[in-house]
Write an enzyme that holds these catalytic residues in place. Structure first.
Site, PDB file in Angstrom:
ATOM      1  N   ASP A  76     -65.095-112.489   7.052  1.00  0.00           N
ATOM      2  CA  ASP A  76     -65.336-113.302   5.869  1.00  0.00           C
ATOM      3  C   ASP A  76     -64.165-112.617   4.899  1.00  0.00           C
ATOM      4  O   ASP A  76     -64.372-111.506   4.321  1.00  0.00           O
ATOM      5  CB  ASP A  76     -66.632-113.200   5.358  1.00  0.00           C
ATOM      6  CG  ASP A  76     -66.492-113.936   4.167  1.00  0.00           C
ATOM      7  OD1 ASP A  76     -65.706-114.114   3.434  1.00  0.00           O
ATOM      8  OD2 ASP A  76     -67.794-114.138   3.583  1.00  0.00           O
TER       9      ASP A  76
ATOM     10  N   LYS B 106     -73.671-109.951   5.677  1.00  0.00           N
ATOM     11  CA  LYS B 106     -74.242-110.348   6.965  1.00  0.00           C
ATOM     12  C   LYS B 106     -73.057-110.374   8.026  1.00  0.00           C
ATOM     13  O   LYS B 106     -72.218-110.707   7.750  1.00  0.00           O
ATOM     14  CB  LYS B 106     -75.194-111.535   7.221  1.00  0.00           C
ATOM     15  CG  LYS B 106     -76.571-111.322   6.617  1.00  0.00           C
ATOM     16  CD  LYS B 106     -77.589-110.984   7.673  1.00  0.00           C
ATOM     17  CE  LYS B 106     -78.952-110.850   7.034  1.00  0.00           C
ATOM     18  NZ  LYS B 106     -79.008-108.978   6.692  1.00  0.00           N
TER      19      LYS B 106
ATOM     20  N   ASP C 133     -72.629-112.067  10.785  1.00  0.00           N
ATOM     21  CA  ASP C 133     -72.230-113.268  11.073  1.00  0.00           C
ATOM     22  C   ASP C 133     -71.453-113.416  12.525  1.00  0.00           C
ATOM     23  O   ASP C 133     -70.111-113.502  12.554  1.00  0.00           O
ATOM     24  CB  ASP C 133     -71.217-114.119  10.102  1.00  0.00           C
ATOM     25  CG  ASP C 133     -71.837-114.129   8.494  1.00  0.00           C
ATOM     26  OD1 ASP C 133     -73.113-114.392   8.856  1.00  0.00           O
ATOM     27  OD2 ASP C 133     -71.244-114.291   7.599  1.00  0.00           O
TER      28      ASP C 133
ATOM     29  N   TYR D 210     -63.952-116.996  -3.212  1.00  0.00           N
ATOM     30  CA  TYR D 210     -65.421-116.001  -3.590  1.00  0.00           C
ATOM     31  C   TYR D 210     -65.264-114.949  -2.525  1.00  0.00           C
ATOM     32  O   TYR D 210     -65.288-115.068  -1.463  1.00  0.00           O
ATOM     33  CB  TYR D 210     -66.512-116.995  -3.655  1.00  0.00           C
ATOM     34  CG  TYR D 210     -67.515-116.277  -4.379  1.00  0.00           C
ATOM     35  CD1 TYR D 210     -67.373-116.097  -5.744  1.00  0.00           C
ATOM     36  CD2 TYR D 210     -68.592-115.485  -3.709  1.00  0.00           C
ATOM     37  CE1 TYR D 210     -68.189-115.191  -6.387  1.00  0.00           C
ATOM     38  CE2 TYR D 210     -69.453-114.828  -4.040  1.00  0.00           C
ATOM     39  CZ  TYR D 210     -69.258-114.664  -5.513  1.00  0.00           C
ATOM     40  OH  TYR D 210     -70.150-113.842  -6.258  1.00  0.00           O
TER      41      TYR D 210
ATOM     42  N   TYR E 220     -75.806-102.492   2.124  1.00  0.00           N
ATOM     43  CA  TYR E 220     -75.531-103.995   2.484  1.00  0.00           C
ATOM     44  C   TYR E 220     -74.508-104.573   1.964  1.00  0.00           C
ATOM     45  O   TYR E 220     -74.150-104.316   0.788  1.00  0.00           O
ATOM     46  CB  TYR E 220     -76.796-104.811   2.218  1.00  0.00           C
ATOM     47  CG  TYR E 220     -76.442-106.171   2.907  1.00  0.00           C
ATOM     48  CD1 TYR E 220     -76.923-106.465   4.090  1.00  0.00           C
ATOM     49  CD2 TYR E 220     -75.832-107.048   2.024  1.00  0.00           C
ATOM     50  CE1 TYR E 220     -76.463-107.853   4.674  1.00  0.00           C
ATOM     51  CE2 TYR E 220     -75.433-108.151   2.608  1.00  0.00           C
ATOM     52  CZ  TYR E 220     -75.652-108.526   3.729  1.00  0.00           C
ATOM     53  OH  TYR E 220     -75.332-109.658   4.529  1.00  0.00           O
TER      54      TYR E 220
ATOM     55  N   GLN F 186     -70.052-121.564  34.705  1.00  0.00           N
ATOM     56  CA  GLN F 186     -69.912-122.216  36.292  1.00  0.00           C
ATOM     57  C   GLN F 186     -69.563-121.335  37.264  1.00  0.00           C
ATOM     58  O   GLN F 186     -69.377-119.952  37.016  1.00  0.00           O
ATOM     59  CB  GLN F 186     -68.574-123.189  36.144  1.00  0.00           C
ATOM     60  CG  GLN F 186     -68.789-124.351  34.899  1.00  0.00           C
ATOM     61  CD  GLN F 186     -69.883-125.294  35.080  1.00  0.00           C
ATOM     62  OE1 GLN F 186     -70.211-125.632  33.918  1.00  0.00           O
ATOM     63  NE2 GLN F 186     -70.128-125.804  36.178  1.00  0.00           N
TER      64      GLN F 186
HETATM   65  C1  F6R Z   1     -75.609-114.763   2.658  1.00  0.00           C
HETATM   66  C2  F6R Z   1     -74.517-114.939   1.653  1.00  0.00           C
HETATM   67  C3  F6R Z   1     -74.947-115.745   0.273  1.00  0.00           C
HETATM   68  C4  F6R Z   1     -74.841-114.722  -0.881  1.00  0.00           C
HETATM   69  C5  F6R Z   1     -75.327-115.426  -2.194  1.00  0.00           C
HETATM   70  C6  F6R Z   1     -75.149-114.608  -3.375  1.00  0.00           C
HETATM   71  O1  F6R Z   1     -74.825-113.934   3.682  1.00  0.00           O
HETATM   72  O2  F6R Z   1     -73.335-114.624   1.646  1.00  0.00           O
HETATM   73  O3  F6R Z   1     -75.906-116.220   0.429  1.00  0.00           O
HETATM   74  O4  F6R Z   1     -75.801-113.710  -0.559  1.00  0.00           O
HETATM   75  O5  F6R Z   1     -74.461-116.669  -2.346  1.00  0.00           O
HETATM   76  O6  F6R Z   1     -73.928-114.141  -3.519  1.00  0.00           O
HETATM   77  P1  F6R Z   1     -73.225-113.172  -4.574  1.00  0.00           P
HETATM   78  O7  F6R Z   1     -74.099-112.023  -4.719  1.00  0.00           O
HETATM   79  O8  F6R Z   1     -71.759-112.915  -4.163  1.00  0.00           O
HETATM   80  O9  F6R Z   1     -73.212-114.016  -5.749  1.00  0.00           O
HETATM   81 MG    MG Z   2     -69.003-114.612   2.167  1.00  0.00          MG
HETATM   82 MG    MG Z   3     -70.276-115.378   6.657  1.00  0.00          MG
END
Ligand code: F6R
Ligand code: MG
Ligand code: MG
Length: 367
Positions: A13, A232, A234, A92, A229, A242
């Site tokens: 990401d 995630k 992902d 973002y 953290y 087969q």
């Molecule tokens: C979960 C994920 C989103 C963000 C949430 C808050 O893996 O990526 O749920 O955790 O949108 O994001 P921030 O802290 O970047 O505003």
């Molecule tokens: Mg993201």
């Molecule tokens: Mg993701």
């Protein structure tokens, strides 16, 4: 020796559109252009770029073997180039999964997820690739168990001579950095003791009893890599299909039962894993529910003939409907477990701050 081919799926990401929901087309285009240059030079045999939610997925075939420095460098440089595009668009979480901006020989441990396998291409080589968003590596434990060990899922385990011997599972302990192999069906109950706890024990790979690779998953845990953290994982997972491996339909069947995985909003909630076609892989409701896409390819001398979007099938409509029902039910729990993850597994927590604030207000219970 027969010619081997390597299939590398590397994902990251590097910027979401909008928020953490989806992928901007310019990133797909940038990645495609980069990989196309390498294909023209003959470094890659073939490739396909796609996205699941905010994750950019590079699917590549080549003759350089797994963990090859130049293949990993190509993925890294591609993610860096896409990060620049994301920066320009002010997407973002730009560069979210690139924990370091200098490449040191292997992309493992740097943030992106990696699943690679090397094999001799069969007469016909159907490949199935799963890619998920808003969840983590252990999400494949249950489906891989069903695909390779559950006769109620995979008819071939009972009635196909080529599958009747069962399979061997490689399981990682992601906290202790150890691994162990289990033979199925002989050691099923031992296997399940561990992989039923997917936050710690993750199925890394599955092999046929004669040692051929059948499946491999990405097992990077960003939380453990970074010590805190940072997103995630992902995860992605490659499965051969087969013949001596399960049929495509046996590989997809587990996803008719939307199992509950960790991830979703703020990486801190349990929710059902929803199987969707690529065009529906934009998790927006409460940043979810978690999604899985599945692309099928026929491999032809290393070329990826496809993709066939395997969840683009109305026979998964009921699974998707059930996901929405489960999602409603889970959401009604709000901040309560088991919707919200246990304290030690949440990606976001205010616990230390709240604890510190209340430090002097905790009283010992009267004797
Ligand atoms: C979960 C994920 C989103 C963000 C949430 C808050 O893996 O990526 O749920 O955790 O949108 O994001 P921030 O802290 O970047 O505003
Ligand atoms: Mg993201
Ligand atoms: Mg993701």
């Amino acid at each position: 020796m027969a010619h081997t081919i390597t299939l590398s799926v590397i994902k990251a990401d590097v910027g979401g559109y909008v928020g953490h929901c989806s992928m901007h087309g310019d990133l797909i285009e940038e990645a495609t252009n980069r990989l196309e240059e390498s294909r023209i030079k003959g470094f890659l045999v073939d490739f396909h770029v796609t996205a699941c939610g905010d994750d950019l997925e590079l699917i590549m075939t080549h003759r350089h073997g797994p963990d090859n420095e130049e293949v990993h460098r190509l993925a890294f440089d591609t993610f860096m180039a896409c990060t620049d595009v994301a920066k320009r668009l002010k997407l973002y979480g730009v560069g979210q999964d690139l924990l370091s901006h200098s490449f040191a020989g292997n992309i493992r441990g740097m943030g992106p997820g990696v699943a690679e396998m090397e094999f001799v291409e069969r007469e016909a080589e159907p490949i199935v690739i799963f890619m998920a968003d808003k969840t983590s590596a252990g999400a494949w434990n249950l489906p891989l168990y069903k695909i390779f060990a559950d006769p109620f899922n995979t008819a071939g385990l009972v009635i196909a001579p080529s599958l009747h011997d069962g399979f061997r599972f490689e399981v990682l302990d992601v906290k202790e950095h150890k691994r162990v192999f289990f033979d199925a069906p002989a050691e099923l109950y031992d296997l399940l003791v561990f992989i039923g706890a997917p936050g710690r024990y993750v199925v890394k790979a599955v092999y046929s009893k004669d040692g051929d690779i059948a499946a491999v998953s990405s097992t990077e845990r960003l939380a453990l890599i970074a010590g805190k953290y940072v997103g995630k994982d992902d995860p992605v997972c490659i499965v051969r299909s087969q013949g001596k491996f399960p049929a495509v339909g046996e590989i997809l069947e587990p996803f008719t039962m939307p199992h509950i995985v960790a991830g979703w909003m703020r990486g801190s909630h349990h929710g059902p894993l929803m199987p969707v076609p690529v065009f529906q892989a934009n998790p927006s409701r409460f940043d979810g529910p978690p999604r899985v896409i599945c692309l099928g390819f026929q491999m032809a001398h290393g070329h990826l003939v496809g993709p066939c979007d395997l969840f683009n099938d109305p026979s998964f409509n009921e699974a998707r409907r059930l996901c929405n029902i489960i999602a409603d039910h889970m959401r009604h729990h709000g901040p309560f477990e088991p919707h919200r993850l246990p304290l030690d597994e949440m990606e976001y927590t205010t616990l230390p701050v709240v604890m510190a604030k209340l430090r002097d207000r905790w009283e010992a219970l009267p004797a």
